[in-house]
Enzyme design. Structure first.
Site, mmCIF file in Angstrom:
data_model
loop_
_atom_site.group_PDB
_atom_site.id
_atom_site.type_symbol
_atom_site.label_atom_id
_atom_site.label_comp_id
_atom_site.label_asym_id
_atom_site.label_seq_id
_atom_site.Cartn_x
_atom_site.Cartn_y
_atom_site.Cartn_z
ATOM 1 N N VAL A 164 51.202 36.476 39.775
ATOM 2 C CA VAL A 164 50.533 36.150 38.517
ATOM 3 C C VAL A 164 50.198 34.672 38.557
ATOM 4 C CG1 VAL A 164 50.688 36.167 36.005
ATOM 5 C CG2 VAL A 164 51.895 37.909 37.335
ATOM 6 N N GLY B 72 49.879 27.722 40.993
ATOM 7 C CA GLY B 72 49.920 28.863 41.894
ATOM 8 C C GLY B 72 50.678 28.594 43.171
ATOM 9 N N ASP C 171 38.786 15.502 42.166
ATOM 10 C CA ASP C 171 38.039 16.654 42.663
ATOM 11 C C ASP C 171 38.151 16.719 44.186
ATOM 12 O OD1 ASP C 171 36.208 18.608 43.335
ATOM 13 O OD2 ASP C 171 34.465 17.570 42.490
ATOM 14 N N ALA C 172 38.831 17.739 44.685
ATOM 15 C CA ALA C 172 39.054 17.855 46.131
ATOM 16 C C ALA C 172 37.757 18.021 46.907
ATOM 17 C CB ALA C 172 39.982 19.037 46.423
ATOM 18 N N TYR D 85 37.833 42.933 44.959
ATOM 19 C CA TYR D 85 38.412 41.760 45.608
ATOM 20 C C TYR D 85 38.027 41.682 47.091
ATOM 21 C CZ TYR D 85 41.437 37.854 46.562
ATOM 22 O OH TYR D 85 41.887 36.610 46.929
ATOM 23 N N VAL E 123 42.961 26.019 47.192
ATOM 24 C CA VAL E 123 42.007 25.702 46.130
ATOM 25 C C VAL E 123 41.370 26.986 45.620
ATOM 26 C CG1 VAL E 123 39.885 24.474 45.531
ATOM 27 C CG2 VAL E 123 41.540 23.427 47.091
ATOM 28 N N ALA E 124 41.473 27.215 44.321
ATOM 29 C CA ALA E 124 40.801 28.340 43.671
ATOM 30 C C ALA E 124 39.982 27.768 42.523
ATOM 31 C CB ALA E 124 41.812 29.363 43.164
#
Length: 398
Positions: free
Chosen positions: A278, A54, A112-113, A239, A140-141
């Site tokens: 996207v 992304g 893993d952040a 959202y 981060v998502a």
């Protein structure tokens, strides 16, 4: 793992395998969108959290190619095994090659952040290799987060707040035929909303900045940005006015708190409101696939890609261009999307969509190619009939 033909299998907007060559080519295509370096520049040391997909991937590439950044990228990807590696695994391999070609001292960690052990590893690396940090991009998502200090795992949900909401969503049959379906999302409970904020809000971003500051790793004038989204009124119920939106509000409040803390060193903390795209994260949100398909039908090539927006982001973060801030102090890269004329055209098409007109009113063919491209499929210039070995190693630290 022996070479084999890799094909797209899965359900909905989730594919189970990724195509290495397609992922490599997609990175090459992203790099082609980035203007070359403009004259001599001081090399900045940057940390990108979420560097493999992304907007985080786009920001990493734009920083490497346009500004020659050094530093660290952190991502959490599945290695090859019974199935191929995740798309981000292969995109990181390709991005490491871009960094090498750019002459950048840039290391990628697969970790893993959210974990304190990851923070310690990254801070040790930064201290040893670079001494100080100039820039932190937080992108981060994640669907869940385990707080290493309490051991509690929080699960995020994509739900409205207060009342149920029904929206139309885009789907594809097995042969790629588009379909329109109504989806009703029940309202989130208080615990669900709070957990989503714990996953997607600003708590972990703040912990990164605090850890860096406590180790004395922030250079004078340090800047950090967390990526966010507002979006259209057509998607706001699920959202911006829903659980994810509550997390984004928390992110923005965190930016204000961090900005105050960074003033003594001349630093800044901002949220960057990016435009629609996207991504693997956005396709999980009901209605977003349909909305982005309509948006592209309205804008065509004027729809700004994550790379184009990331180039603007770096220009502003490095001072090459002035900060474009709104009245809330948020950096705005989405003005092209929320232009009233654009939104009016999107709303008109949105009202006109029926199962019979969907392929005419929305650019569903473009969306499907973009979605499959996230996994390395439907990328022009790739021969998908050729066997390929997916068992590739994560790039070694430089």
């Amino acid at each position: 793992m022996a070479a084999r033909v890799v094909s797209p299998t899965g359900r909905g907007f989730l594919l189970l395998d990724s195509h290495p060559a397609g992922c490599f080519r997609s990175v090459t295509d992203m790099v082609a969108q980035i203007p070359p370096k403009a004259g001599s520049q001081d090399r900045k040391v940057a940390l990108v959290i979420g560097s493999s997909a992304g907007y985080g991937l786009a920001a990493t590439l734009a920083g490497l190619v346009r500004h020659g950044i050094d530093g660290v990228g952190v991502a959490f990807e599945r290695p090859p095994g019974r199935r191929t590696g995740t798309a981000g695994w292969y995109r990181t391999i390709a991005t490491a090659a871009v960094a090498e070609e750019a002459g950048s001292d840039f290391t990628f960690l697969n970790a893993d952040a959210f974990a304190d052990t990851t923070k310690d590893e990254v801070l040790d690396l930064l201290e040893k290799r670079f001494g100080k940090l100039d820039l932190l991009v937080y992108s981060v998502a994640a669907p869940r987060r385990t707080d290493p200090r309490s051991g509690t795992t929080y699960q995020s949900v994509i739900k409205p707040l207060g009342a149920a909401h029904t929206t139309r969503t885009l789907e594809f049959d097995a042969d790629g035929t588009p379909a329109l379906r109504d989806v009703t999302a029940t309202p989130a409970g208080e615990d669900e909303a709070a957990d989503t904020v714990r996953v997607m809000g600003g708590e972990d971003w703040s912990r990164w900045v605090t850890a860096l500051a406590d180790r004395g790793l922030l250079r004078e004038g340090f800047r950090t940005v967390a990526l966010s989204y507002i979006g259209s009124s057509l998607t706001s119920a699920i959202y911006r006015d829903g659980t994810i939106g509550a997390a984004k509000v928390h992110l923005e409040r965190t930016a204000e708190e961090l900005d105050e803390r960074l003033r003594p060193i001349g630093g800044r903390a901002l949220t960057s409101v990016n435009g629609a795209a996207v991504t693997q994260a956005s396709t999980a949100i009901p209605g977003i696939a349909l909305y982005v398909s309509v948006l592209h039908a309205v804008l065509g090539d004027a729809l700004q890609s994550p790379v184009e927006q990331s180039v603007q982001l770096w220009e502003q973060l490095t001072g090459a261009a002035p900060l474009d801030l709104d009245e809330q102090g948020r950096l705005r890269l989405d003005r092209w999307e929320l232009d009233p004329a654009v939104q009016a055209a999107v709303a008109e098409r949105w009202r006109a969509i029926t199962p019979e007109t969907i392929a005419e009113v929305a650019d569903v063919a473009w969306f499907r190619a973009q979605f499959r491209g996230l996994y390395g499929f439907d990328v022009p210039g790739v021969d998908y009939s050729e066997p390929i070995d997916p068992d590739l190693d994560w790039p070694a630290p430089r």
